[in-house]
Design a protein around this motif. Sequence first.
Motif, PDB file in Angstrom:
ATOM      1  N   SER A  32       0.821  -1.213   0.000  1.00 35.75           N
ATOM      2  CA  SER A  32       0.000   0.000   0.000  1.00 35.75           C
ATOM      3  C   SER A  32       0.854   1.262   0.000  1.00 35.75           C
ATOM      4  O   SER A  32       0.526   2.242  -0.672  1.00 35.75           O
ATOM      5  CB  SER A  32      -0.950   0.003   1.202  1.00 35.75           C
ATOM      6  N   ARG A  43       2.256   1.713  -3.519  1.00 34.33           N
ATOM      7  CA  ARG A  43       1.233   2.170  -4.455  1.00 34.33           C
ATOM      8  C   ARG A  43       0.898   3.636  -4.250  1.00 34.33           C
ATOM      9  O   ARG A  43       0.630   4.364  -5.222  1.00 34.33           O
ATOM     10  CB  ARG A  43      -0.019   1.303  -4.313  1.00 34.33           C
ATOM     11  N   GLU A  44       0.915   4.080  -3.009  1.00 36.82           N
ATOM     12  CA  GLU A  44       0.676   5.503  -2.735  1.00 36.82           C
ATOM     13  C   GLU A  44       1.702   6.384  -3.439  1.00 36.82           C
ATOM     14  O   GLU A  44       1.425   7.527  -3.783  1.00 36.82           O
ATOM     15  CB  GLU A  44       0.725   5.756  -1.229  1.00 36.82           C
ATOM     16  N   ASN A  72       5.042  -0.395  -7.839  1.00 38.23           N
ATOM     17  CA  ASN A  72       4.577  -1.750  -7.557  1.00 38.23           C
ATOM     18  C   ASN A  72       5.770  -2.644  -7.241  1.00 38.23           C
ATOM     19  O   ASN A  72       6.891  -2.373  -7.679  1.00 38.23           O
ATOM     20  CB  ASN A  72       3.825  -2.336  -8.760  1.00 38.23           C
TER      21      ASN A  72
END
Length: 219
Positions: A134, A137-138, A142
Amino acid sequence: RASSAAAVALREAVRSTRPGLGEWELDSLITWQQRRAGADGPAYAPIVGSGRNSLVLHYNFSSRRMRSGEVVLIDFAPEVDHFVSDVTRTWPVDGVFTERMGEIYDAVLAAQEAAIAEVRPGVKYGDIGRKAVSVLRERGFNCPHGICHSVGMEVHDPGRMPRELVPGMVFTIEPGIYDQETGIGVRIEDVVLVTEDGCEVLSSECPKSREALEALWAE
């Protein structure tokens, strides 16, 4: 003790890195330093990838000369009394992070530190990796591989991990980003032990902040 020997060897590898050095030379240096620190031998085949070789998850050839403006990614740890470790660090060959290197490195480090902060009894094992993903991704990145795996008498210890963490469990946390456009691959991996009220990073003797790595390279 295995994680400590890995840290000793990786610190010496950072100090010894310079443009023109062969990957095989750092491979040999780390092997010797691990044995010197009490290891029985390597836990797995060394990964010493510079330049675009840092993008290869299990690059085991150690056959290229390193160049200025590149990173070198080393994933190499030993076995001590039948127990193993698994530690990865990445740093610039010439000791200076470029802007893009820094952007990628900071994202990986933030993801790893966020995941480590989640480790404590009762937390779901799968949530540790999801936390790291997470954060990546922020930041627009990836990770193409798993974040955690158990460590013990094998570097990927067999058996099913319990759904929730309990004291005594040992596993790695290893987010990574592999930027095909620039040839910059960054992975940071540590071994953590679940304690009664949190966790202990068994490989903490190996620095991982950008500032610490640059200072170590300068030695």
